[in-house]
Design a protein around this motif. Structure first.
Motif, short mmCIF file in Angstrom:
data_model
loop_
_atom_site.label_atom_id
_atom_site.label_comp_id
_atom_site.label_asym_id
_atom_site.label_seq_id
_atom_site.Cartn_x
_atom_site.Cartn_y
_atom_site.Cartn_z
N ASP A 1 37.58 25.73 46.23
CA ASP A 1 36.49 24.76 46.28
C ASP A 1 35.16 25.41 45.92
N ASP A 2 35.01 26.69 46.31
CA ASP A 2 33.75 27.37 46.06
C ASP A 2 33.60 27.78 44.60
N PHE A 3 34.74 28.02 43.92
CA PHE A 3 34.68 28.61 42.60
C PHE A 3 35.23 27.71 41.51
N GLU A 4 35.41 26.43 41.77
CA GLU A 4 35.89 25.51 40.74
C GLU A 4 34.93 25.55 39.55
N ASP A 5 35.50 25.67 38.36
CA ASP A 5 34.74 25.71 37.11
C ASP A 5 33.87 26.95 36.96
N ARG A 6 34.08 27.95 37.80
CA ARG A 6 33.27 29.16 37.69
C ARG A 6 33.78 30.06 36.57
N VAL A 7 32.88 30.82 35.94
CA VAL A 7 33.24 31.79 34.92
C VAL A 7 33.23 33.19 35.54
N PHE A 8 34.38 33.89 35.42
CA PHE A 8 34.47 35.27 35.86
C PHE A 8 34.44 36.15 34.62
N GLU A 9 33.46 37.02 34.51
CA GLU A 9 33.31 37.86 33.32
C GLU A 9 33.42 39.33 33.70
N GLY A 10 34.30 40.05 32.99
CA GLY A 10 34.46 41.48 33.24
C GLY A 10 35.13 41.80 34.56
N LEU A 11 35.82 40.86 35.14
CA LEU A 11 36.50 41.08 36.42
C LEU A 11 37.69 42.03 36.22
N GLN A 12 37.86 42.98 37.15
CA GLN A 12 39.05 43.83 37.15
C GLN A 12 39.69 43.71 38.52
N LEU A 13 40.91 43.19 38.53
CA LEU A 13 41.64 42.97 39.77
C LEU A 13 42.85 43.90 39.77
N VAL A 14 42.96 44.76 40.78
CA VAL A 14 44.00 45.78 40.83
C VAL A 14 44.84 45.62 42.10
N SER A 15 46.17 45.62 41.91
CA SER A 15 47.12 45.57 43.03
C SER A 15 46.84 44.42 43.98
N THR B 1 37.38 29.98 34.37
CA THR B 1 37.35 30.72 33.12
C THR B 1 37.28 32.21 33.42
N PHE B 2 38.18 32.95 32.77
CA PHE B 2 38.22 34.40 32.91
C PHE B 2 37.94 35.00 31.54
N ASP B 3 36.82 35.72 31.44
CA ASP B 3 36.37 36.26 30.17
C ASP B 3 36.35 37.78 30.24
N SER B 4 37.12 38.44 29.36
CA SER B 4 37.19 39.90 29.32
C SER B 4 37.57 40.48 30.67
#
Length: 201
Positions: free
Chosen positions: A10-24, A36-39
Motif C-alpha cells: 500500500d505504501d509503495f504502489e506505483d513507486r519507482v525503485f532505481e538502482g536497488l540491489q537486493l541480496v539473499s 517499476t524497477f529500473d537498473s
C-alpha cells in the motif's frame, strides 16, 4: 532496502525503485504489484509465489534466484537478464516484452509456458528446459546455445533463423513449424526426420 519495505504494498504502489540491489532476500508470498524497477539487481533471492502483476522491469538482472509459481500478468520486461536461476511453474504468456526483452543464461526452466508469446531474438544460453511449452510462439532469430530440452516442445512456431546448433533434446515437427533459415547440427538434427516417417539404416 529490506524485503519488509517492499512488502508494504500500500505504501509503495506505483513507486519507482532505481538502482536497488537486493541480496539473499526471501520475497515469496507477498505482492510486488504495480511497481517499476529500473537498473535493479536481485541476487540469491527467493520469489516463490510472488505476485509481480503489472510491474515494470527495465535493465534489471536476477542472479542465482529462485522463481516458482510467480504471477506475471501484464508484467513488462525490457532488457532483463536471468542468470543461474531456477524458474518453475510460471506462465509467461501474459507478459509484455520490450526490445530487447529478456535473456536466460545457465538457468533451469521447468514447466513454464510461453504460449503465443512474441520472443523474436530471445537468447537462451546453456539452459535446461524441462516440459516448457512454446506453442504458437514467434521465436524467429532466437538462440538456444548449449541448451538441453526434455519433454516439452515446439508447435506452430515461427522458428525462422533460430539457432539450435549446440542444443540437444529438442522436439520439432518440421510440418507444424516454420523452419526456413533455422540452424541445426548433426547428429541432433536427425530428430527432425522422425516426424517425416523416414528411417535411416
Amino acid at each position: 532496502m529490506e524485503t519488509e519495505d517492499l512488502q508494504r504494498d500500500d505504501d509503495f504502489e506505483d513507486r519507482v525503485f532505481e538502482g536497488l540491489q537486493l541480496v539473499s532476500a526471501e520475497a515469496g508470498g507477498f505482492p510486488l504489484t504495480g511497481k517499476t524497477f529500473d537498473s535493479c539487481r536481485f541476487v540469491n533471492c527467493q520469489f516463490d509465489g510472488t505476485r509481480l502483476d503489472g510491474s515494470n522491469f527495465r535493465d534489471c538482472s536476477f542472479s542465482g534466484c529462485r522463481l516458482t509459481v510467480v504471477s506475471l500478468r501484464k508484467t513488462r520486461f525490457r532488457q532483463v537478464a536471468f542468470v543461474d536461476c531456477r524458474i518453475g511453474g510460471i506462465d509467461w504468456s501474459g507478459i509484455e516484452l520490450g526490445n530487447p526483452g529478456m535473456s536466460f543464461e545457465d538457468c533451469m526452466l521447468d514447466s513454464c509456458s510461453f504460449f503465443k508469446q512474441k520472443l523474436a531474438g530471445l537468447v537462451f544460453s546453456a539452459c535446461r528446459l524441462v516440459a516448457c511449452d512454446f506453442t504458437e510462439c514467434d521465436l524467429s532469430r532466437a538462440a538456444f546455445g548449449a541448451c538441453v530440452f526434455s519433454d516439452g516442445g515446439f508447435s506452430k512456431c515461427n522458428l525462422r533463423d533460430a539457432d539450435f546448433v549446440s542444443a540437444e533434446g529438442y522436439s520439432i515437427d518440421p510440418a507444424s513449424n516454420q523452419l526456413r533459415g533455422a540452424r541445426f547440427r548433426f547428429p541432433e538434427a536427425l530428430s527432425l526426420l522422425k516426424y517425416l516417417g523416414i528411417k535411416l539404416e
